[in-house]
Structures are given as structure tokens and as C-alpha cells.
Design a protein around this motif. Structure first.
Motif, PDB file in Angstrom:
ATOM      1  N   GLU A  18       0.820  -1.231   0.066  1.00 21.98           N
ATOM      2  CA  GLU A  18       0.131   0.044   0.024  1.00 21.98           C
ATOM      3  C   GLU A  18       0.950   1.298   0.027  1.00 21.98           C
ATOM      4  O   GLU A  18       1.525   1.371   0.948  1.00 21.98           O
ATOM      5  CB  GLU A  18      -0.854  -0.063   1.252  1.00 21.98           C
ATOM      6  CG  GLU A  18      -1.867   1.148   1.098  1.00 21.98           C
ATOM      7  CD  GLU A  18      -2.733   1.155   2.392  1.00 21.98           C
ATOM      8  OE1 GLU A  18      -3.354   2.008   2.852  1.00 21.98           O
ATOM      9  OE2 GLU A  18      -3.122  -0.307   2.863  1.00 21.98           O
ATOM     10  N   ARG A  19       0.874   1.958  -1.248  1.00 18.59           N
ATOM     11  CA  ARG A  19       1.944   3.171  -1.277  1.00 18.59           C
ATOM     12  C   ARG A  19       3.465   2.644  -1.182  1.00 18.59           C
ATOM     13  O   ARG A  19       3.676   1.852  -1.907  1.00 18.59           O
ATOM     14  CB  ARG A  19       1.549   4.366  -0.078  1.00 18.59           C
ATOM     15  CG  ARG A  19       0.074   4.759  -0.576  1.00 18.59           C
ATOM     16  CD  ARG A  19      -0.149   5.925   0.318  1.00 18.59           C
ATOM     17  NE  ARG A  19       0.722   6.993   0.296  1.00 18.59           N
ATOM     18  CZ  ARG A  19       1.022   7.917   1.049  1.00 18.59           C
ATOM     19  NH1 ARG A  19       0.092   8.042   2.174  1.00 18.59           N
ATOM     20  NH2 ARG A  19       1.809   8.969   0.921  1.00 18.59           N
ATOM     21  N   TRP A  20       4.056   3.047  -0.080  1.00 18.27           N
ATOM     22  CA  TRP A  20       5.410   2.580   0.022  1.00 18.27           C
ATOM     23  C   TRP A  20       5.588   1.629   0.832  1.00 18.27           C
ATOM     24  O   TRP A  20       6.759   1.298   1.502  1.00 18.27           O
ATOM     25  CB  TRP A  20       6.311   3.907   0.412  1.00 18.27           C
ATOM     26  CG  TRP A  20       5.610   4.894   1.534  1.00 18.27           C
ATOM     27  CD1 TRP A  20       4.839   5.796   1.204  1.00 18.27           C
ATOM     28  CD2 TRP A  20       5.490   4.620   2.860  1.00 18.27           C
ATOM     29  NE1 TRP A  20       4.480   6.442   2.284  1.00 18.27           N
ATOM     30  CE2 TRP A  20       5.079   5.773   3.381  1.00 18.27           C
ATOM     31  CE3 TRP A  20       6.268   3.747   3.630  1.00 18.27           C
ATOM     32  CZ2 TRP A  20       4.788   5.749   4.891  1.00 18.27           C
ATOM     33  CZ3 TRP A  20       5.998   3.825   4.946  1.00 18.27           C
ATOM     34  CH2 TRP A  20       5.450   4.859   5.589  1.00 18.27           C
TER      35      TRP A  20
END
Length: 292
Positions: free
Chosen positions: A255-257
Motif C-alpha cells: 500500500e503506497r510505500w
């Protein structure tokens, strides 16, 4: 810090492999015991009594590196601007510095620390600090989107990872009043570049590096990058590490980074270890204690 004592005790008494995992404002130790993975130690920056409030409440809010280094210490960086060298047994902070978008660090000879800074108006640098003074770097070089710093004692070189390259630096006039880093080699990253992680494999296979679209073995002597199975060509592998027994551990952004767990592969079998409520960024193997 009661849990800090568990770190030393578990490391000394357990033959099970163990890793450090970090994210948010925490560093955790996980032991891969026969009955299943378990958390055996935790350091929470927000509860560290020997840190100034600025580090506890902001500068270590997003920890992105947690390297085990010599003498039971842990080298920690955070993209929110903090760098800490921690004594794993006592929990004491041995060094601290403010460094915007710090993404990786390495302990150098002469009681110095190199820190790779990522994209920021005061970042995109490779800074070197004296352990006795974290207020101001003793030297600083450009390092666009700095994401990796590893000291190679065998080659007597500092390897640094940027967006497009890996660079090797020699330590020049290191004991003098004007120490320098002299670039001796550089290599262009493969694939889509955008370097994420650089580590030295404990199994003797030189370096591991991750880019936007894959993970690679890197051999400086052969000037060669080789795809690292099974992670090539996975997107956004944030960290990868191999221990002396050849066990592979990695974090892939979910999730994202960040991720909510890491994976370990041994003998072709993959084990997923959940980190529950921590936004995980990196994992690092803890070297096994010497056999008596």
C-alpha cells in the motif's frame, strides 16, 4: 527499557534465525522459531526517554532503516529526518542527527557515520558525521535520491545507492582535518533504475540491490547485475537481505510505500510474517552469534 534486555538475551541463547523489522516509529525483532515466528523485542521512538522531544514526536516518525551493526548496536534512519545509533542491550542512544529524508546509513572507520538522503531541498546528499557530533556533517557530496549506504571492509570502500547508480568511494585523508570521499567506480542500475535498497549479502554473494521493477545480485568485480529470483521483476521491492545460511528475506510494498508483513524463503519455501499494526518498510537479518 525492559524489552531491550530481551534483545541481547534472545540473541545469545537462541539458535533460531532472527531479523529486525522497521516502520512507523518502531523497530521490532522477530525470531523464526520452529513453532512459528514471534516478536521478541521492540523499540518505540515515541517512548525513548533519552531522546529529545523532536526526535520522539516527529523526526523518527517514519523509520526506513534498521541495520544491526557491530557490538549489538542498531543503526536507524527515518525519512522524517532522524538518524540514531542505538545500543541494543540498554536502549541507550549513542548518536543522533537530523538529516532530511534519511534513507540508509553505514558505520565507517574512525567513528563516523555515512547517511544517504533522498529527495528533499536539503537532501539528495551523502552526508558523513562524526559520532561525537551529530550537529553538522564533516563532509557532504551530491547523491540524487540517496537510498543506500554500505561500508565494505574487505574492499575498504563505501558503496552508495542513488536513483540511477551505485558508486564506490575510498576514504582519503581520513585521520586528517579535511577527510574526503574519493569516487573510485560507478555502475548504472539495470531495468527502470530508481534504486530502493542496497545490502551486502551475508552468504558471500556480494551485493543485493532493488530498483523500481526488480531485485538484483550485484558483483562489483564482474561489473555485473544478475536478476535475483524469485523477486525479479517485482515492482517496489523496498528491501531484500540474505543471511549466511542463504535465507532470503524481503519487503514488497503493498500500500503506497509500505507493507503489513515480510516474506522469508528457504529451500524454495516461502513463509509470510505479519507485522500487524506496523507500516513495514525494511527487514534486516541479525547475524548469528559465534558458536562456542
Amino acid at each position: 527499557m525492559i524489552l531491550s534486555a530481551l534483545f541481547t538475551l534472545a540473541s545469545a541463547l537462541s539458535a533460531s534465525p532472527a531479523l529486525l523489522a522497521c516502520g512507523d516509529d518502531q523497530v521490532r525483532r522477530y525470531e523464526l522459531a520452529a513453532e512459528g515466528p514471534r516478536e521478541t523485542w521492540r523499540w518505540d521512538a515515541s517512548e525513548a526517554e533519552n531522546l529529545p522531544q523532536g526526535f520522539r514526536a516527529g523526526l523518527l516518525e517514519k523509520i526506513d532503516e534498521c541495520k544491526p551493526v557491530a557490538d549489538g548496536r542498531v543503526l536507524i534512519t527515518a525519512s522524517t529526518g532522524g538518524v540514531v545509533l542505538l545500543d541494543g542491550a540498554s536502549g541507550d542512544v549513542l548518536f543522533r542527527a537530523e538529516a532530511p529524508m534519511a534513507h540508509s546509513a553505514a558505520v565507517l572507520p574512525g567513528d563516523r557515520i555515512a547517511v544517504a538522503l533522498s529527495i528533499h531541498d536539503r537532501g539528495d546528499r551523502l552526508n558523513v558525521y562524526d559520532l561525537t557530533d551529530g550537529e553538522k556533517p564533516v563532509l557532504s557530496l551530491p547523491l540524487p535520491s540517496g537510498h543506500g549506504a554500505v561500508w565494505d571492509a574487505e574492499r575498504q570502500r563505501l558503496f552508495a545507492l542513488s536513483h540511477d547508480t551505485i558508486q564506490a568511494f575510498a576514504l582519503v585523508d581520513w585521520e586528517g582535518d579535511e577527510p574526503r570521499l574519493q569516487e573510485t567506480a560507478r555502475w548504472t542500475l539495470p531495468g527502470a533504475r530508481d534504486g530502493h535498497d542496497l545490502s551486502r549479502a551475508a552468504d558471500g554473494s556480494d551485493y543485493l540491490v532493488t530498483t523500481h521493477d526488480g531485485a538484483w545480485r550485484f558483483d562489483p568485480e564482474a561489473n555485473a547485475f544478475k536478476a535475483l529470483e524469485p523477486l525479479n521483476s517485482a515492482l517496489q521491492v523496498k528491501s531484500v537481505d540474505i543471511d549466511a545460511e542463504g535465507r532470503l528475506a524481503w519487503v514488497k510494498a503493498e500500500e503506497r510505500w509500505w507493507a503489513f508483513g515480510f516474506s522469508v524463503m528457504q529451500d524454495g519455501r516461502v513463509v509470510r510474517v505479519s507485522t500487524n499494526d506496523m507500516h513495514l518498510y525494511k527487514v534486516r537479518w541479525i547475524p548469528a552469534p559465534p558458536r562456542p
